[in-house]
Design a protein around this motif. Structure first.
Motif, PDB file in Angstrom:
ATOM      1  N   LEU A  49      15.924   1.931  -1.420  1.00 15.16           N
ATOM      2  CA  LEU A  49      15.394   0.722  -0.752  1.00 15.16           C
ATOM      3  C   LEU A  49      15.865   0.639   0.774  1.00 15.16           C
ATOM      4  O   LEU A  49      14.951   0.369   1.403  1.00 15.16           O
ATOM      5  N   ALA A  50      17.067   1.280   0.941  1.00 12.39           N
ATOM      6  CA  ALA A  50      17.344   1.378   2.448  1.00 12.39           C
ATOM      7  C   ALA A  50      16.675   2.247   3.236  1.00 12.39           C
ATOM      8  O   ALA A  50      16.231   2.182   4.297  1.00 12.39           O
ATOM      9  N   THR A  51      16.288   3.369   2.382  1.00 12.34           N
ATOM     10  CA  THR A  51      15.553   4.396   2.959  1.00 12.34           C
ATOM     11  C   THR A  51      14.156   3.870   3.207  1.00 12.34           C
ATOM     12  O   THR A  51      13.466   4.310   4.110  1.00 12.34           O
ATOM     13  N   LEU A  52      13.647   3.409   2.239  1.00 12.64           N
ATOM     14  CA  LEU A  52      12.367   2.772   2.359  1.00 12.64           C
ATOM     15  C   LEU A  52      12.146   1.799   3.707  1.00 12.64           C
ATOM     16  O   LEU A  52      11.241   1.768   4.429  1.00 12.64           O
ATOM     17  N   LYS A  53      13.110   0.922   3.765  1.00 14.87           N
ATOM     18  CA  LYS A  53      13.049   0.071   4.984  1.00 14.87           C
ATOM     19  C   LYS A  53      13.075   0.714   6.040  1.00 14.87           C
ATOM     20  O   LYS A  53      12.359   0.597   7.160  1.00 14.87           O
TER      21      LYS A  53
ATOM     22  N   ARG B 122       0.885  -1.356   0.071  1.00 16.71           N
ATOM     23  CA  ARG B 122       0.016   0.104  -0.020  1.00 16.71           C
ATOM     24  C   ARG B 122       0.694   1.312   0.041  1.00 16.71           C
ATOM     25  O   ARG B 122       0.639   2.111  -0.923  1.00 16.71           O
ATOM     26  N   PHE B 123       1.972   1.178   0.755  1.00 20.61           N
ATOM     27  CA  PHE B 123       2.829   2.327   0.937  1.00 20.61           C
ATOM     28  C   PHE B 123       3.647   2.600  -0.385  1.00 20.61           C
ATOM     29  O   PHE B 123       3.551   4.000  -1.126  1.00 20.61           O
ATOM     30  N   VAL B 124       4.270   1.613  -0.970  1.00 20.66           N
ATOM     31  CA  VAL B 124       4.876   1.850  -2.306  1.00 20.66           C
ATOM     32  C   VAL B 124       4.221   2.282  -3.365  1.00 20.66           C
ATOM     33  O   VAL B 124       4.458   2.869  -4.264  1.00 20.66           O
ATOM     34  N   SER B 125       3.044   1.380  -3.350  1.00 24.84           N
ATOM     35  CA  SER B 125       2.131   1.566  -4.495  1.00 24.84           C
ATOM     36  C   SER B 125       1.430   3.048  -4.793  1.00 24.84           C
ATOM     37  O   SER B 125       0.780   3.341  -5.751  1.00 24.84           O
ATOM     38  N   ASN B 126       1.346   3.669  -3.741  1.00 24.60           N
ATOM     39  CA  ASN B 126       0.758   5.126  -3.563  1.00 24.60           C
ATOM     40  C   ASN B 126       1.981   6.076  -3.890  1.00 24.60           C
ATOM     41  O   ASN B 126       2.943   6.242  -2.961  1.00 24.60           O
ATOM     42  N   LEU B 127       1.997   6.708  -5.014  1.00 20.87           N
ATOM     43  CA  LEU B 127       3.043   7.520  -5.496  1.00 20.87           C
ATOM     44  C   LEU B 127       3.142   8.679  -4.797  1.00 20.87           C
ATOM     45  O   LEU B 127       4.205   9.400  -5.014  1.00 20.87           O
ATOM     46  N   LYS B 128       2.128   9.165  -4.089  1.00 19.75           N
ATOM     47  CA  LYS B 128       2.275  10.281  -3.194  1.00 19.75           C
ATOM     48  C   LYS B 128       3.388  10.064  -2.071  1.00 19.75           C
ATOM     49  O   LYS B 128       4.094  10.852  -1.557  1.00 19.75           O
ATOM     50  N   ASN B 129       3.798   8.640  -1.810  1.00 17.31           N
ATOM     51  CA  ASN B 129       4.903   8.432  -0.676  1.00 17.31           C
ATOM     52  C   ASN B 129       6.248   8.295  -1.608  1.00 17.31           C
ATOM     53  O   ASN B 129       6.983   8.182  -0.879  1.00 17.31           O
ATOM     54  N   LEU B 130       6.323   8.329  -2.912  1.00 14.10           N
ATOM     55  CA  LEU B 130       7.516   8.352  -3.527  1.00 14.10           C
ATOM     56  C   LEU B 130       8.738   9.311  -3.046  1.00 14.10           C
ATOM     57  O   LEU B 130      10.079   8.894  -2.690  1.00 14.10           O
ATOM     58  N   PRO B 131       8.343  10.791  -2.573  1.00 17.45           N
ATOM     59  CA  PRO B 131       9.491  11.446  -2.095  1.00 17.45           C
ATOM     60  C   PRO B 131       9.797  11.270  -0.891  1.00 17.45           C
ATOM     61  O   PRO B 131      10.979  11.677  -0.390  1.00 17.45           O
ATOM     62  N   LYS B 132       9.145  10.374  -0.074  1.00 13.65           N
ATOM     63  CA  LYS B 132       9.354   9.903   1.220  1.00 13.65           C
ATOM     64  C   LYS B 132      10.584   8.743   1.372  1.00 13.65           C
ATOM     65  O   LYS B 132      10.997   8.719   2.296  1.00 13.65           O
ATOM     66  N   TRP B 133      10.612   8.039   0.193  1.00 14.50           N
ATOM     67  CA  TRP B 133      11.650   6.813   0.357  1.00 14.50           C
ATOM     68  C   TRP B 133      12.761   6.833  -0.880  1.00 14.50           C
ATOM     69  O   TRP B 133      13.754   6.497  -0.865  1.00 14.50           O
ATOM     70  N   ALA B 134      12.178   7.299  -2.198  1.00 16.08           N
ATOM     71  CA  ALA B 134      12.898   7.350  -3.295  1.00 16.08           C
ATOM     72  C   ALA B 134      13.670   8.514  -3.327  1.00 16.08           C
ATOM     73  O   ALA B 134      13.553   9.418  -4.152  1.00 16.08           O
ATOM     74  N   THR B 135      14.404   9.023  -2.415  1.00 12.66           N
ATOM     75  CA  THR B 135      15.067  10.362  -1.999  1.00 12.66           C
ATOM     76  C   THR B 135      16.144  10.889  -3.104  1.00 12.66           C
ATOM     77  O   THR B 135      16.150  12.236  -3.273  1.00 12.66           O
ATOM     78  N   THR B 136      16.729   9.948  -3.586  1.00 11.99           N
ATOM     79  CA  THR B 136      17.876  10.251  -4.717  1.00 11.99           C
ATOM     80  C   THR B 136      17.172  10.641  -5.926  1.00 11.99           C
ATOM     81  O   THR B 136      17.869  11.056  -6.836  1.00 11.99           O
ATOM     82  N   PHE B 137      15.983  10.059  -6.271  1.00  8.63           N
ATOM     83  CA  PHE B 137      15.141  10.079  -7.564  1.00  8.63           C
ATOM     84  C   PHE B 137      14.105  11.230  -7.568  1.00  8.63           C
ATOM     85  O   PHE B 137      14.117  12.233  -8.334  1.00  8.63           O
ATOM     86  N   CYS B 138      13.138  11.300  -6.723  1.00  9.29           N
ATOM     87  CA  CYS B 138      11.820  12.085  -6.620  1.00  9.29           C
ATOM     88  C   CYS B 138      12.132  13.061  -5.484  1.00  9.29           C
ATOM     89  O   CYS B 138      12.022  12.799  -4.322  1.00  9.29           O
ATOM     90  N   GLN B 139      12.193  14.263  -5.893  1.00  7.31           N
ATOM     91  CA  GLN B 139      12.068  15.578  -4.780  1.00  7.31           C
ATOM     92  C   GLN B 139      10.801  15.761  -4.433  1.00  7.31           C
ATOM     93  O   GLN B 139      10.244  16.152  -3.518  1.00  7.31           O
ATOM     94  N   ALA B 140       9.686  15.586  -5.513  1.00  3.63           N
ATOM     95  CA  ALA B 140       8.263  16.088  -5.332  1.00  3.63           C
ATOM     96  C   ALA B 140       7.625  15.314  -6.185  1.00  3.63           C
ATOM     97  O   ALA B 140       7.762  14.923  -7.372  1.00  3.63           O
ATOM     98  N   ILE B 141       6.113  15.076  -6.270  1.00  4.92           N
ATOM     99  CA  ILE B 141       5.201  14.408  -7.122  1.00  4.92           C
ATOM    100  C   ILE B 141       3.975  14.798  -7.186  1.00  4.92           C
ATOM    101  O   ILE B 141       3.436  15.288  -5.941  1.00  4.92           O
ATOM    102  N   LYS B 142       3.261  14.958  -8.068  1.00  2.00           N
ATOM    103  CA  LYS B 142       1.879  15.430  -8.113  1.00  2.00           C
ATOM    104  C   LYS B 142       1.120  14.689  -9.545  1.00  2.00           C
ATOM    105  O   LYS B 142       1.805  14.121 -10.562  1.00  2.00           O
ATOM    106  N   LYS B 143      -0.136  14.321  -9.135  1.00  2.00           N
ATOM    107  CA  LYS B 143      -1.194  13.700  -9.997  1.00  2.00           C
ATOM    108  C   LYS B 143      -1.392  14.735 -11.291  1.00  2.00           C
ATOM    109  O   LYS B 143      -1.809  15.787 -11.032  1.00  2.00           O
ATOM    110  N   ASN B 144      -1.265  14.090 -12.498  1.00  2.00           N
ATOM    111  CA  ASN B 144      -1.772  14.895 -13.558  1.00  2.00           C
ATOM    112  C   ASN B 144      -2.511  13.996 -14.538  1.00  2.00           C
ATOM    113  O   ASN B 144      -2.175  13.075 -15.096  1.00  2.00           O
ATOM    114  N   GLY B 145      -3.826  13.864 -14.291  1.00  2.02           N
ATOM    115  CA  GLY B 145      -4.684  13.050 -15.141  1.00  2.02           C
ATOM    116  C   GLY B 145      -4.337  11.309 -14.806  1.00  2.02           C
ATOM    117  O   GLY B 145      -4.396  11.247 -13.445  1.00  2.02           O
TER     118      GLY B 145
END
Length: 134
Positions: free
Chosen positions: A123-127, A22-45
Motif C-alpha cells: 500500500l505504501a508503494t501504491l501511494k 482505474r489504476f488498481v482495478s487494472n491488474l496489469k498494474n499489479l506488479p507496479k505496486w504489489a511488489t511483495t506479492f506479484c512479480q508479473a501478471i498475464k491474462k488467461n481467459g
C-alpha cells in the motif's frame, strides 16, 4: 459459526479516487505496486495468472463498477480460494484505499502478521507510485 480474524489496512492517497480505482482495478498494474506479492501478471481467459514468490496464482477480480470495489479472489492451488476485499473511496479531493486481510484457517498468527507487513509495504508503494505520477 467460525469467524476468521481479520485486519483492514488503509492508506490515504493524494489522487482523485476515480484515477486510483482505474489504476488498481487494472491488474496489469499489479506488479507496479504489489511488489511483495506479484512479480508479473498475464491474462488467461477470464482469469489473471500472477507470478509470485510462492509460484503461479490465479486472480479473479470484481467487474468494473462505480462503487470503487476491487474485491478479488486469489487461487494459490486448485480448491483453495482466498477472498480479498478491497475498496477505493473518495477522501476529500483524494482517496482512501482499504484492504482487508483475513487469517485463513490453518494460518498461524506469525504468518498473518508477515502478510500484513507485506500488504502495508504494498500500500505504501501504491501511494508512492500514484502520487509520483501526478
Amino acid at each position: 459459526m467460525h469467524l476468521m480474524p481479520s485486519k483492514t489496512l488503509h492508506i490515504a492517497i493524494a489522487r482523485d479516487h476515480h484515477q486510483v480505482y482505474r489504476f488498481v482495478s487494472n491488474l496489469k498494474n499489479l506488479p507496479k505496486w504489489a511488489t511483495t506479492f506479484c512479480q508479473a501478471i498475464k491474462k488467461n481467459g477470464r482469469d489473471w495468472v500472477a507470478r509470485t514468490p510462492q509460484g503461479p496464482m490465479i486472480i479473479q477480480v470484481e467487474k468494473k463498477n462505480r462503487l470503487g470495489v476491487v474485491d478479488h479472489v486469489v487461487i494459490p492451488a486448485p480448491g483453495i480460494e482466498v477472498f480479498v476485499p478491497m475498496r477505493v473511496i473518495r477522501n476529500g479531493q483524494g482517496s482512501k484505499v482499504l484492504f482487508t486481510l483475513f487469517q485463513s484457517p490453518g494460518m498461524t498468527a506469525k504468518d498473518h502478521a508477515r502478510d500484513l507487513k507485506m500488504v502495508k509495504q504494498d500500500l505504501a508503494t501504491l501511494k508512492k507510485v500514484l502520487e509520483r505520477n501526478r
